[in-house]
Design a protein around this motif. Structure first.
Motif, PDB file in Angstrom:
ATOM      1  N   ARG A 235       0.703  -1.213  -0.031  1.00 29.27           N
ATOM      2  CA  ARG A 235      -0.092   0.141  -0.179  1.00 29.27           C
ATOM      3  C   ARG A 235       0.751   1.345   0.045  1.00 29.27           C
ATOM      4  O   ARG A 235       1.782   1.102   0.656  1.00 29.27           O
ATOM      5  CB  ARG A 235      -0.842  -0.043   1.124  1.00 29.27           C
ATOM      6  CG  ARG A 235      -1.974   1.148   1.370  1.00 29.27           C
ATOM      7  CD  ARG A 235      -2.794   1.120   2.385  1.00 29.27           C
ATOM      8  NE  ARG A 235      -3.789   2.085   2.612  1.00 29.27           N
ATOM      9  CZ  ARG A 235      -3.431   3.404   2.752  1.00 29.27           C
ATOM     10  NH1 ARG A 235      -2.406   3.775   3.174  1.00 29.27           N
ATOM     11  NH2 ARG A 235      -4.647   4.148   2.767  1.00 29.27           N
TER      12      ARG A 235
ATOM     13  N   ARG B 139      -7.262   1.883  -2.515  1.00 30.88           N
ATOM     14  CA  ARG B 139      -7.187   3.196  -1.637  1.00 30.88           C
ATOM     15  C   ARG B 139      -7.710   2.646  -0.185  1.00 30.88           C
ATOM     16  O   ARG B 139      -7.884   3.645   0.647  1.00 30.88           O
ATOM     17  CB  ARG B 139      -7.966   4.191  -2.146  1.00 30.88           C
ATOM     18  CG  ARG B 139      -7.326   4.823  -3.382  1.00 30.88           C
ATOM     19  CD  ARG B 139      -8.147   6.140  -3.990  1.00 30.88           C
ATOM     20  NE  ARG B 139      -8.405   7.083  -2.835  1.00 30.88           N
ATOM     21  CZ  ARG B 139      -7.531   8.067  -2.752  1.00 30.88           C
ATOM     22  NH1 ARG B 139      -6.537   8.338  -3.833  1.00 30.88           N
ATOM     23  NH2 ARG B 139      -7.668   9.253  -1.802  1.00 30.88           N
ATOM     24  N   THR B 140      -7.698   1.467   0.158  1.00 33.69           N
ATOM     25  CA  THR B 140      -8.256   0.955   1.470  1.00 33.69           C
ATOM     26  C   THR B 140      -7.114   1.193   2.399  1.00 33.69           C
ATOM     27  O   THR B 140      -5.731   1.010   2.297  1.00 33.69           O
ATOM     28  CB  THR B 140      -8.568  -0.422   1.308  1.00 33.69           C
ATOM     29  OG1 THR B 140      -7.526  -1.172   0.841  1.00 33.69           O
ATOM     30  CG2 THR B 140      -9.671  -0.509   0.410  1.00 33.69           C
TER      31      THR B 140
ATOM     32  N   GLU C 203      -5.633  12.116   2.190  1.00 33.03           N
ATOM     33  CA  GLU C 203      -7.078  12.083   2.408  1.00 33.03           C
ATOM     34  C   GLU C 203      -7.998  12.918   1.344  1.00 33.03           C
ATOM     35  O   GLU C 203      -7.597  13.695   1.020  1.00 33.03           O
ATOM     36  CB  GLU C 203      -7.063  12.701   3.919  1.00 33.03           C
ATOM     37  CG  GLU C 203      -6.476  11.997   5.181  1.00 33.03           C
ATOM     38  CD  GLU C 203      -7.000  10.245   5.112  1.00 33.03           C
ATOM     39  OE1 GLU C 203      -8.177  10.325   4.967  1.00 33.03           O
ATOM     40  OE2 GLU C 203      -6.106   9.539   5.428  1.00 33.03           O
ATOM     41  N   ARG C 204      -9.184  12.407   1.121  1.00 33.28           N
ATOM     42  CA  ARG C 204      -9.974  13.127   0.345  1.00 33.28           C
ATOM     43  C   ARG C 204     -10.391  14.327   1.004  1.00 33.28           C
ATOM     44  O   ARG C 204     -10.915  14.548   2.047  1.00 33.28           O
ATOM     45  CB  ARG C 204     -11.431  12.186   0.264  1.00 33.28           C
ATOM     46  CG  ARG C 204     -12.163  12.582  -0.830  1.00 33.28           C
ATOM     47  CD  ARG C 204     -13.310  11.881  -0.929  1.00 33.28           C
ATOM     48  NE  ARG C 204     -13.187  10.411  -0.627  1.00 33.28           N
ATOM     49  CZ  ARG C 204     -13.461   9.792   0.435  1.00 33.28           C
ATOM     50  NH1 ARG C 204     -14.259  10.138   1.364  1.00 33.28           N
ATOM     51  NH2 ARG C 204     -13.436   8.377   0.394  1.00 33.28           N
TER      52      ARG C 204
ATOM     53  N   GLN D 283      -1.612   7.710   0.425  1.00 38.13           N
ATOM     54  CA  GLN D 283      -2.606   8.213  -0.158  1.00 38.13           C
ATOM     55  C   GLN D 283      -3.228   9.630   0.608  1.00 38.13           C
ATOM     56  O   GLN D 283      -3.382   9.398   1.972  1.00 38.13           O
ATOM     57  CB  GLN D 283      -3.722   7.341  -0.279  1.00 38.13           C
ATOM     58  CG  GLN D 283      -3.606   6.346  -1.205  1.00 38.13           C
ATOM     59  CD  GLN D 283      -3.522   6.594  -2.934  1.00 38.13           C
ATOM     60  OE1 GLN D 283      -3.824   7.774  -3.263  1.00 38.13           O
ATOM     61  NE2 GLN D 283      -3.023   5.545  -3.591  1.00 38.13           N
TER      62      GLN D 283
ATOM     63  N   GLU E 134     -13.052   2.866  -4.027  1.00 43.81           N
ATOM     64  CA  GLU E 134     -11.693   2.900  -3.397  1.00 43.81           C
ATOM     65  C   GLU E 134     -10.894   1.701  -3.256  1.00 43.81           C
ATOM     66  O   GLU E 134      -9.851   1.657  -3.508  1.00 43.81           O
ATOM     67  CB  GLU E 134     -11.743   3.682  -1.980  1.00 43.81           C
ATOM     68  CG  GLU E 134     -12.494   5.007  -2.160  1.00 43.81           C
ATOM     69  CD  GLU E 134     -12.331   5.896  -0.876  1.00 43.81           C
ATOM     70  OE1 GLU E 134     -12.493   5.239   0.095  1.00 43.81           O
ATOM     71  OE2 GLU E 134     -12.129   7.077  -0.938  1.00 43.81           O
ATOM     72  N   ARG E 135     -11.897   0.500  -3.064  1.00 39.94           N
ATOM     73  CA  ARG E 135     -11.156  -0.713  -2.859  1.00 39.94           C
ATOM     74  C   ARG E 135     -10.814  -1.230  -4.193  1.00 39.94           C
ATOM     75  O   ARG E 135      -9.479  -1.712  -4.367  1.00 39.94           O
ATOM     76  CB  ARG E 135     -12.208  -1.947  -2.415  1.00 39.94           C
ATOM     77  CG  ARG E 135     -11.130  -3.141  -1.684  1.00 39.94           C
ATOM     78  CD  ARG E 135     -12.154  -3.935  -1.073  1.00 39.94           C
ATOM     79  NE  ARG E 135     -12.803  -3.353   0.142  1.00 39.94           N
ATOM     80  CZ  ARG E 135     -14.111  -3.105   0.237  1.00 39.94           C
ATOM     81  NH1 ARG E 135     -15.070  -3.127  -0.656  1.00 39.94           N
ATOM     82  NH2 ARG E 135     -14.470  -2.275   1.692  1.00 39.94           N
TER      83      ARG E 135
END
Length: 613
Positions: free
Chosen positions: A372, A612-613, A377-378, A375, A607-608
């Motif tokens: 991973r 993006r999990t 945060e939104r 990323q 997102e998965r």
């Protein structure tokens, strides 16, 4: 040249009284058709005995071994011999064959099983010692003591060894085992407060557990929902609508699945009358009629329905297998099922099954990802708009307008939040001139604009027809259709129902029927062919929807041609208006053929897909 009749002897036939062994074998042919029938009878006896835990073990599909163990009330030693006699039962006293509150009542199962197999019953009642009796091919052994804590253990070995011809009619071990599993699951649904365990002990090993349903807690409705989730799976429980309706002494409960959760066959239709699993043609027809307008003919609804009433309103003594029932008022039972299901489907509104989204996500195959990666945060909607504005060309020259930019961003964020709080969200775009992409508070929705609008137009047309009635056109020359006496009487019984659909018929002397009016919307029709189609449905289902089906097929075709076509570009306000109308229209979650009109994807699932999990 006359042929001799093999069923008539040349001498005077003599009437004989069959012996007990022959009578039991004949009865076994009706009661015990296959291993699953034996399991059904034994488990029903355990339930009638008040058992809370029932374990069923079988070997080789039940052909060589069936063992049912329960913790019920058991039997005293003196009752074991009597229990093996035909028509000996503790369920009824014989004074009223209509007031039946138990599964069993005929007293035929145990002697029938003992007549065709090797049957052993070990039982112990409270205050008595344990005892055991064995019956091999109809020959019983004396009752002897047995070590048992309580309850009953029934062991049936070598089913049909006494009637070897019946063995040739049995299917493979796997098919018979599957039939046993189906019987246990139906009984488990009928008794959610009882624990059921099913084990396959074929071979020399300890066996394997095929099915387990733990006893449920809580009230009857919650227990039933939990048991259905165990038996039919979480998918059914998540996409089923609760049913609870009462009419004139009949009470219908259970769960019925959304139309978009339909199946290719009727394997997920479970019907019960006073807790008894049945395969009743009237109830099956009512279930099909309730979904008549929402599924194509090759799709079948999924449901578990429980109809409870005073035992005197239904006759369960129709067949030795007790899988058929006869209602005192069949129309009342059918009407309750149809109206309750249609009311539940209407209340579901635009809802579609969750399996649609699952299938959509399953069709998407993301590229495999490694470890991973970080990323960000939104960001919020306001932060996104502000970022886009600052990245636009010429921002440095307009930096003095920062306050107005922030104000516009906040206003846009408020508008976006207001639009996306709707169940189907706010339209954000259109792809391939057929699919509307909408944003919701928790994800996104993809709408098939043509299928959705087709359903909306169809519902409007049906509403208009219900208000104004079906226009009928009188035939210049009535068409006379010659029928048999039975067909003529059956058709005239439903003349009023057909008249409401624009098909006017009346008796024409003898057994003939005169067709004087046909539905105007159908245009020119072959009246005789239409009448014969109606009769075919009446014979098969005791009711006919063929005229209504033809009318609604025309309405569906009109709706198809009058709806928004694929390939048409739509403005944002048109797309949002379509979404709002879908939310306000019942049954808008599926098109006229039962297919989904939209797919909802949760943001977490999207997102998965992108890791993006």
């Amino acid at each position: 040249m006359a042929r001799p009749n093999p069923n008539i002897s040349e001498t005077q036939p003599i009437i004989r009284q069959l012996d007990e062994a022959a009578v039991n074998r004949i009865a076994a042919g009706e009661v015990v058709e296959r291993p699953a029938s034996a399991v059904k009878e034994l488990v029903e006896n355990a339930i009638d005995a008040g058992a809370q835990r029932i374990t069923v073990e079988y070997s080789d599909g039940g052909k060589t071994l069936i063992r049912v163990t329960d913790d019920g009330c058991g039997m005293a030693p003196g009752d074991l011999t009597l229990a093996m006699s035909r028509h000996a039962t503790s369920k009824i006293d014989g004074s009223d064959l209509l007031n039946i509150h138990s599964f069993g009542f005929r007293g035929e199962a145990l002697p029938s099983l003992g007549a065709v197999g090797r049957l052993t019953i070990a039982s112990r009642a409270a205050g008595h010692d344990g005892a055991e009796i064995a019956v091999n091919g109809g020959q019983a052994t004396p009752v002897r003591p047995a070590a048992l804590n309580g309850g009953t253990v029934v062991t049936l070995r070598d089913l049909f060894f006494a009637t070897p011809a019946r063995l040739k009619f049995l299917r493979t071990d796997r098919a018979e085992a599957q039939a046993i599993g189906d019987v246990i699951k139906r009984l488990a649904m009928a008794e959610p407060f009882v624990q059921f365990v099913l084990r396959d002990v074929s071979g020399d090993g300890s066996g394997r557990e095929v099915f387990r349903a733990a006893a449920e807690q809580g009230d009857m409705f919650d227990a039933l929902q939990g048991r259905l989730a165990q038996v039919l799976g979480r998918g059914f429980a998540d996409n089923a609508l609760p049913i609870d309706a009462t009419r004139e002494g009949l009470h219908l409960t259970g769960f019925a699945a959304l139309p978009t959760y339909s199946r290719g066959s009727a394997v997920m239709q479970y019907l019960f009358v006073n807790g008894r699993p049945v395969r009743d043609k009237l109830m099956v027809g009512a279930l099909r009629g309730a979904y008549f307008d929402f599924l194509s003919r090759d799709r079948h609804p999924a449901a578990a329905l429980f109809l409870d009433c005073d035992p005197k309103l239904v006759d369960v003594n129709v067949h030795p297998a007790k899988s058929e029932v006869r209602f005192r008022d069949p129309g009342l039972a059918r009407g309750l099922i149809v109206s309750a299901l249609r009311h539940a489907l209407a209340e579901a509104g635009h809802r579609a099954s969750t399996t649609v989204a699952g299938a959509t996500l399953g069709a998407m195959r993301p590229e495999p990802t490694g470890a991973r990666v970080y990323q960000m945060e939104r960001p919020s909607a306001g932060a996104r708009i502000t970022a886009y504005t600052t990245q636009a060309p010429g921002f440095a020259e307009t930096a003095g307008m920062w306050g107005r930019v922030v104000g516009a961003a906040q206003e846009s964020e408020q508008t976006e939040n207001d639009a996306t709080h709707h169940p189907l969200g706010a339209a954000r775009g259109q792809v391939h001139e057929n699919y509307i992409i909408a944003q919701t508070a928790t994800g996104m929705v993809i709408v098939d604009q043509h299928a959705a609008h087709e359903r909306l137009v169809y519902e409007k047309l049906k509403h208009q027809m219900a208000e104004n009635g079906v226009a009928a056109q009188a035939l210049l020359i009535p068409e006379i259709v010659e029928l048999s006496a039975g067909d003529s009487a059956r058709l005239l019984e439903c003349a009023d129902d057909l008249a409401r659909l624009g098909l006017g018929i009346e008796a024409f002397g003898g057994d003939a029927i005169a067709v004087r009016e046909t539905p105007a919307i159908l245009g020119p029709v072959n009246a005789r062919a239409l009448i014969m189609d109606v009769l075919d449905e009446l014979a098969d289902q005791n009711e006919s929807n063929i005229v209504q089906a033809k009318i609604e097929s025309i309405l569906s075709r009109i709706a198809c041609h009058g709806s928004i076509r694929s390939g048409r570009w739509m403005r944002a306000e048109e797309m949002n208006a379509l979404l709002r109308e879908m939310e306000a229209t019942p049954h808008s979650g599926q098109c006229n053929h039962g297919r989904p009109t939209y797919v909802e994807l949760k943001l977490a699932d999207i997102e998965r897909l992108f890791g993006r999990t």
